[in-house]
Design an enzyme around this catalytic site. Structure first.
Site, PDB file in Angstrom:
ATOM      1  N   SER A 131       0.869  -1.182   0.000  1.00 26.45           N
ATOM      2  CA  SER A 131       0.000   0.000   0.000  1.00 26.45           C
ATOM      3  C   SER A 131       0.900   1.225   0.000  1.00 26.45           C
ATOM      4  O   SER A 131       2.053   1.144   0.448  1.00 26.45           O
ATOM      5  CB  SER A 131      -0.851  -0.003   1.276  1.00 26.45           C
ATOM      6  OG  SER A 131      -1.446   1.255   1.485  1.00 26.45           O
ATOM      7  N   TYR A 144      -2.205   0.237  10.520  1.00 23.40           N
ATOM      8  CA  TYR A 144      -2.204  -0.287   9.148  1.00 23.40           C
ATOM      9  C   TYR A 144      -0.856   0.011   8.485  1.00 23.40           C
ATOM     10  O   TYR A 144      -0.238  -0.884   7.882  1.00 23.40           O
ATOM     11  CB  TYR A 144      -3.351   0.355   8.364  1.00 23.40           C
ATOM     12  CG  TYR A 144      -3.447  -0.056   6.905  1.00 23.40           C
ATOM     13  CD1 TYR A 144      -3.958  -1.296   6.539  1.00 23.40           C
ATOM     14  CD2 TYR A 144      -3.031   0.811   5.894  1.00 23.40           C
ATOM     15  CE1 TYR A 144      -4.063  -1.662   5.210  1.00 23.40           C
ATOM     16  CE2 TYR A 144      -3.132   0.456   4.553  1.00 23.40           C
ATOM     17  CZ  TYR A 144      -3.646  -0.783   4.218  1.00 23.40           C
ATOM     18  OH  TYR A 144      -3.744  -1.147   2.895  1.00 23.40           O
ATOM     19  N   LYS A 148       2.048  -2.515   7.024  1.00 30.42           N
ATOM     20  CA  LYS A 148       2.502  -2.476   5.624  1.00 30.42           C
ATOM     21  C   LYS A 148       3.984  -2.084   5.511  1.00 30.42           C
ATOM     22  O   LYS A 148       4.682  -2.566   4.620  1.00 30.42           O
ATOM     23  CB  LYS A 148       1.618  -1.513   4.828  1.00 30.42           C
ATOM     24  CG  LYS A 148       0.154  -1.991   4.671  1.00 30.42           C
ATOM     25  CD  LYS A 148       0.042  -3.285   3.857  1.00 30.42           C
ATOM     26  CE  LYS A 148      -1.384  -3.584   3.438  1.00 30.42           C
ATOM     27  NZ  LYS A 148      -1.486  -4.799   2.615  1.00 30.42           N
TER      28      LYS A 148
HETATM   29  N1  LIG Z   1      -8.526  -0.684  -1.467  1.00 32.99           N
HETATM   30  C1  LIG Z   1      -7.519   0.147  -1.327  1.00 32.99           C
HETATM   31  O1  LIG Z   1      -7.674   1.380  -1.413  1.00 32.99           O
HETATM   32  C2  LIG Z   1      -6.125  -0.390  -1.129  1.00 32.99           C
HETATM   33  C3  LIG Z   1      -5.051   0.490  -1.291  1.00 32.99           C
HETATM   34  C4  LIG Z   1      -3.769   0.021  -1.092  1.00 32.99           C
HETATM   35  C5  LIG Z   1      -3.541  -1.288  -0.745  1.00 32.99           C
HETATM   36  N2  LIG Z   1      -4.603  -2.128  -0.575  1.00 32.99           N
HETATM   37  C6  LIG Z   1      -4.309  -3.515  -0.197  1.00 32.99           C
HETATM   38  O2  LIG Z   1      -4.799  -4.358  -1.208  1.00 32.99           O
HETATM   39  C7  LIG Z   1      -5.138  -5.626  -0.653  1.00 32.99           C
HETATM   40  C8  LIG Z   1      -6.543  -6.009  -1.110  1.00 32.99           C
HETATM   41  O3  LIG Z   1      -7.432  -5.033  -0.608  1.00 32.99           O
HETATM   42  P1  LIG Z   1      -8.904  -4.804  -1.196  1.00 32.99           P
HETATM   43  O4  LIG Z   1      -9.067  -3.354  -1.323  1.00 32.99           O
HETATM   44  O5  LIG Z   1      -9.124  -5.698  -2.351  1.00 32.99           O
HETATM   45  O6  LIG Z   1      -9.740  -5.260   0.107  1.00 32.99           O
HETATM   46  P2  LIG Z   1     -11.090  -6.078   0.278  1.00 32.99           P
HETATM   47  O7  LIG Z   1     -11.973  -5.909  -0.908  1.00 32.99           O
HETATM   48  O8  LIG Z   1     -11.587  -5.683   1.625  1.00 32.99           O
HETATM   49  O9  LIG Z   1     -10.584  -7.598   0.304  1.00 32.99           O
HETATM   50  C9  LIG Z   1      -9.806  -8.066   1.372  1.00 32.99           C
HETATM   51  C10 LIG Z   1      -9.641  -9.571   1.244  1.00 32.99           C
HETATM   52  O10 LIG Z   1      -8.862 -10.015   2.381  1.00 32.99           O
HETATM   53  C11 LIG Z   1      -9.505 -11.174   2.916  1.00 32.99           C
HETATM   54  N3  LIG Z   1      -9.288 -11.298   4.365  1.00 32.99           N
HETATM   55  C12 LIG Z   1      -9.443 -10.349   5.309  1.00 32.99           C
HETATM   56  N4  LIG Z   1      -9.260 -10.869   6.531  1.00 32.99           N
HETATM   57  C13 LIG Z   1      -8.984 -12.189   6.346  1.00 32.99           C
HETATM   58  C14 LIG Z   1      -8.711 -13.270   7.236  1.00 32.99           C
HETATM   59  N5  LIG Z   1      -8.708 -13.093   8.563  1.00 32.99           N
HETATM   60  N6  LIG Z   1      -8.464 -14.482   6.710  1.00 32.99           N
HETATM   61  C15 LIG Z   1      -8.493 -14.675   5.372  1.00 32.99           C
HETATM   62  N7  LIG Z   1      -8.757 -13.699   4.476  1.00 32.99           N
HETATM   63  C16 LIG Z   1      -8.996 -12.461   4.976  1.00 32.99           C
HETATM   64  C17 LIG Z   1     -10.991 -10.929   2.678  1.00 32.99           C
HETATM   65  O11 LIG Z   1     -11.668 -12.151   2.792  1.00 32.99           O
HETATM   66  P3  LIG Z   1     -13.269 -12.233   2.716  1.00 32.99           P
HETATM   67  O12 LIG Z   1     -13.551 -12.109   1.248  1.00 32.99           O
HETATM   68  O13 LIG Z   1     -13.586 -13.547   3.310  1.00 32.99           O
HETATM   69  O14 LIG Z   1     -13.753 -11.073   3.530  1.00 32.99           O
HETATM   70  C18 LIG Z   1     -10.983 -10.324   1.276  1.00 32.99           C
HETATM   71  O15 LIG Z   1     -10.983 -11.334   0.297  1.00 32.99           O
HETATM   72  C19 LIG Z   1      -4.977  -5.489   0.857  1.00 32.99           C
HETATM   73  O16 LIG Z   1      -3.752  -6.041   1.251  1.00 32.99           O
HETATM   74  C20 LIG Z   1      -4.975  -3.986   1.066  1.00 32.99           C
HETATM   75  O17 LIG Z   1      -4.280  -3.623   2.226  1.00 32.99           O
HETATM   76  C21 LIG Z   1      -5.887  -1.723  -0.781  1.00 32.99           C
END
Ligand SMILES: NC(=O)c1ccc[n+]([C@@H]2O[C@H](COP(=O)([O-])OP(=O)(O)OC[C@H]3O[C@@H](n4cnc5c(N)ncnc54)[C@H](OP(=O)(O)O)[C@@H]3O)[C@@H](O)[C@H]2O)c1
Length: 232
Positions: A131, A144, A148
């Site tokens: 991130s 967070y 990261k």
């Molecule tokens: N969205 C942003 O703005 C952004 C920006 C920078 C970086 N990121 C990073 O990108 C990555 C993906 O994020 P996203 O935005 O796609 O988030 P998201 O839509 O909330 O998806 C998160 C995923 O992580 C899984 N997860 C969470 N807790 C878990 C646990 N205890 N055991 C197993 N799986 C778990 C969730 O599983 P479930 O489907 O079962 O809930 C979901 O599939 C993350 O590492 C995040 O930090 C996101």
């Protein structure tokens, strides 16, 4: 045909990556937090195998995996699952700190430890979806960002350790991306959420696939992905 182990494939960026790899016929091993979620993933990605374990409890992953059949070939391990909980240092509880550190940092280290023999054998690739918060920490983002920043350290050490075994390591640092996580961030910030303003998960998936598909004489160490000029 390449085999990819993917965390977070049920939502947002992880789902976009899984769709792209599934569409081109690669073998998928989709990690899920529990058996119910694994069933949903298996239904959404015909032919994919699943692997169950709660990333919030990394101490138990080893035990959980010992009761399942792990893939014997792993060409890439894609760490995409993550959680966020905003709050100022004066408010964040140890529970919130631990949850974010467990899911975002310690579980990826533990999963990597488990799959290193297969990754070495395949001269494979580990991708960490990090991130912008892994490079700079702002007010309200301490736990967070700490998880990261730690994930960056994990990736950099792993790369230095595993190059001799032929394993490539890439960190991808997306900015705000339209996903359920970003909707939660907006809710915690008290702001209205408009997904059209942020990076599409498919664009981050393209960055991940670019790193994966680079010929093996080269490696993308770090890839920063920011919202484009028309998304803000
Ligand atoms: N969205 C942003 O703005 C952004 C920006 C920078 C970086 N990121 C990073 O990108 C990555 C993906 O994020 P996203 O935005 O796609 O988030 P998201 O839509 O909330 O998806 C998160 C995923 O992580 C899984 N997860 C969470 N807790 C878990 C646990 N205890 N055991 C197993 N799986 C778990 C969730 O599983 P479930 O489907 O079962 O809930 C979901 O599939 C993350 O590492 C995040 O930090 C996101």
């Amino acid at each position: 045909m390449a085999t990819h182990v993917i965390t977070g494939a049920g939502s947002g960026i992880g789902a976009a990556v899984a769709r792209r790899l599934h569409a081109r016929g690669d073998e998928l091993v989709l990690h899920a937090r529990d058996a119910g979620r694994a069933k949903e993933l298996a239904a959404g990605f015909p032919g994919a195998r699943t692997l169950v374990g709660d990333l919030a409890d990394p101490d138990k992953l080893s035990w959980a995996f010992s009761h399942q059949t792990l893939p014997d070939r792993v060409d890439s391990l894609l760490h995409i699952a993550g959680v966020v909980d905003l709050g100022e240092v004066g408010e964040l509880t140890p529970k919130s700190w631990r949850h974010q550190l467990n899911v975002n940092l310690i579980a990826p280290a533990e999963l990597t430890r488990h799959f290193l023999p297969q990754l070495r054998a395949a001269r494979g690739h580990v991708v960490f979806v990090n991130s912008g918060a892994g490079l700079a920490a702002h007010a309200g983002w301490s736990a967070y960002a700490a998880s990261k920043h730690g994930l960056k350290a994990l990736a950099d050490s792993l790369r230095a350790e595993e190059h001799g075994h032929g394993v490539r390591v890439t960190s991808v640092y997306p900015g705000r991306t339209a996903s359920p996580m970003q909707a939660k961030v907006h809710q915690q910030e008290g702001k209205e959420y408009d997904p059209a303003r942020w990076i599409a998960p498919e664009s981050v998936a393209t960055a991940v696939l670019t790193a994966l598909d680079l010929p093996t004489d080269a490696e993308i160490n770090d890839l920063t992905v920011r919202p484009g000029p028309f998304s803000g």
